[in-house]
Scaffold this motif. Structure first.
Motif, mmCIF file in Angstrom:
data_model
loop_
_atom_site.group_PDB
_atom_site.id
_atom_site.type_symbol
_atom_site.label_atom_id
_atom_site.label_comp_id
_atom_site.label_asym_id
_atom_site.label_seq_id
_atom_site.Cartn_x
_atom_site.Cartn_y
_atom_site.Cartn_z
ATOM 1 N N UNK A 134 0.362 -0.834 0.013
ATOM 2 C CA UNK A 134 0.166 0.315 0.113
ATOM 3 C C UNK A 134 0.836 0.864 0.137
ATOM 4 N N UNK A 135 0.122 2.081 -0.151
ATOM 5 C CA UNK A 135 1.185 3.189 -0.360
ATOM 6 C C UNK A 135 1.820 3.989 1.474
ATOM 7 N N UNK A 136 1.058 3.496 1.864
ATOM 8 C CA UNK A 136 1.140 3.569 3.605
ATOM 9 C C UNK A 136 2.608 2.738 3.714
ATOM 10 N N UNK A 137 2.308 1.633 3.456
ATOM 11 C CA UNK A 137 2.975 0.214 4.062
ATOM 12 C C UNK A 137 4.786 1.030 2.756
ATOM 13 N N UNK A 138 4.687 1.465 1.857
ATOM 14 C CA UNK A 138 5.881 1.230 0.855
ATOM 15 C C UNK A 138 6.630 2.171 1.342
ATOM 16 N N UNK A 139 6.206 3.130 2.147
ATOM 17 C CA UNK A 139 6.957 4.274 2.296
ATOM 18 C C UNK A 139 7.059 4.387 3.823
ATOM 19 N N UNK A 140 6.774 3.595 4.751
ATOM 20 C CA UNK A 140 7.327 2.884 6.188
ATOM 21 C C UNK A 140 8.156 2.518 6.693
ATOM 22 N N UNK A 141 9.196 3.520 7.446
ATOM 23 C CA UNK A 141 10.700 3.233 7.500
ATOM 24 C C UNK A 141 11.044 3.367 8.598
ATOM 25 N N UNK A 142 11.914 2.500 9.434
ATOM 26 C CA UNK A 142 12.257 2.603 10.638
ATOM 27 C C UNK A 142 13.443 2.254 10.645
ATOM 28 N N UNK A 143 14.751 2.827 12.065
ATOM 29 C CA UNK A 143 15.613 2.625 11.903
ATOM 30 C C UNK A 143 15.688 1.379 12.919
ATOM 31 N N UNK A 144 17.097 1.257 13.291
ATOM 32 C CA UNK A 144 17.257 0.077 14.051
ATOM 33 C C UNK A 144 16.541 -0.186 15.700
ATOM 34 N N UNK A 145 15.904 1.185 16.165
ATOM 35 C CA UNK A 145 15.450 1.397 17.428
ATOM 36 C C UNK A 145 16.861 0.363 18.936
ATOM 37 N N UNK A 146 15.621 0.823 19.844
ATOM 38 C CA UNK A 146 16.563 0.106 20.845
ATOM 39 C C UNK A 146 16.211 -1.527 21.341
ATOM 40 N N UNK A 147 15.586 -1.947 20.423
ATOM 41 C CA UNK A 147 16.099 -2.811 20.242
ATOM 42 C C UNK A 147 17.336 -3.590 19.765
ATOM 43 N N UNK A 148 17.985 -3.120 18.687
ATOM 44 C CA UNK A 148 19.480 -2.858 18.206
ATOM 45 C C UNK A 148 20.647 -2.238 18.493
ATOM 46 N N UNK A 149 19.872 -0.951 18.759
ATOM 47 C CA UNK A 149 21.287 0.525 19.246
ATOM 48 C C UNK A 149 21.024 1.095 20.407
ATOM 49 N N UNK A 150 22.361 1.183 21.173
ATOM 50 C CA UNK A 150 22.286 2.144 22.913
ATOM 51 C C UNK A 150 22.076 3.440 22.629
#
Length: 233
Positions: free
Chosen positions: A81-97
């Motif tokens: 979908x237009x929304x899913x295709x442009x949804x981006x996230x960095x690693x976050x605190x699950x893998x970045x201090x």
């Protein structure tokens, strides 16, 4: 988005296939499967994109259907979908201090909540980043969220959350987004993004007006008021 799906290459008879990876995640089994598809049905290359997806080039016309079926059999998709295709996230605190929030989980929650509730008919970028290093480049996204520890209660307690920006852009339309929400709790982010998108659909100047153009016509306070006037589903 143009980076997902089947697209003809300049050389007649060849195509490249954009594969949608959910927030850039792929398992080792899926990666091996994609490598086999690229080797057997493409030109052997796999190209990564800044949108946390990948491309398989060199697929002949007669092999496109087989390649798409093989990709889907891995649990991946060539449509989004237009929304899913442009949804981006960095690693976050699950893998970045450095990250202050679980950006990938919260991005998935935004997608899961908004996709069935907002019928977007134009491309949109939503970027979540975990800290001021801004690996996900929240400041140049249509909607950008940068993680923050949001104070709650009276005992200096905090919860994961975000500052939300809108109207950013890059390339010929480069501009830094403006803050719309400060100290937004992560649990409130899905409904807030929903209301902001509904405000856009309700108040855009025409069906051709992009979200960026809409956001730049208003200041942050006005955007917030328009969003708060919308009823969340």
């Amino acid at each position: 988005m143009a980076h997902i799906g089947v697209h003809p290459q300049k050389r007649a008879g060849l195509n490249w296939i954009g594969v949608s990876l959910p927030l850039g995640k792929v398992t080792s089994v899926q990666m091996r499967g994609l490598a086999k598809i690229a080797a057997d049905l493409g030109d052997g290359d796999i190209r990564l994109t800044v949108w946390q997806n990948l491309l398989i080039p060199g697929v002949r016309d007669e092999n496109v259907a087989l390649a798409v079926a093989a990709i889907e059999s891995l649990g991946l998709a060539v449509k989004a979908s237009q929304l899913r295709a442009g949804l981006i996230a960095c690693t976050g605190n699950a893998g970045c201090k450095f990250a202050a929030s679980d950006t990938k989980r919260h991005a998935a929650e935004i997608g899961d909540w908004c996709e069935p509730r907002v019928d977007l008919d134009t491309p949109l970028n939503i970027h979540l980043t975990g800290c001021h290093h801004s690996c996900a480049q929240h400041y140049i996204s249509d909607i950008g969220l940068i993680a923050a520890k949001v104070p709650v209660g009276e005992q200096d307690d905090t919860v994961e959350g975000y500052h939300l920006f809108a109207g950013g852009g890059f390339g010929p339309h480069a501009e830094i987004g403006q803050e719309v929400y400060h100290d937004l709790r992560a649990e409130d982010a899905p409904r807030t993004v929903e209301k902001l998108l509904k405000a856009y659909l309700s108040h855009r100047a025409s069906s051709d007006e992009t979200f960026v153009a809409f956001a730049r016509r208003h200041d942050g306070e006005t955007l917030r008021k328009l969003a708060e006037a919308e009823v969340s589903s």
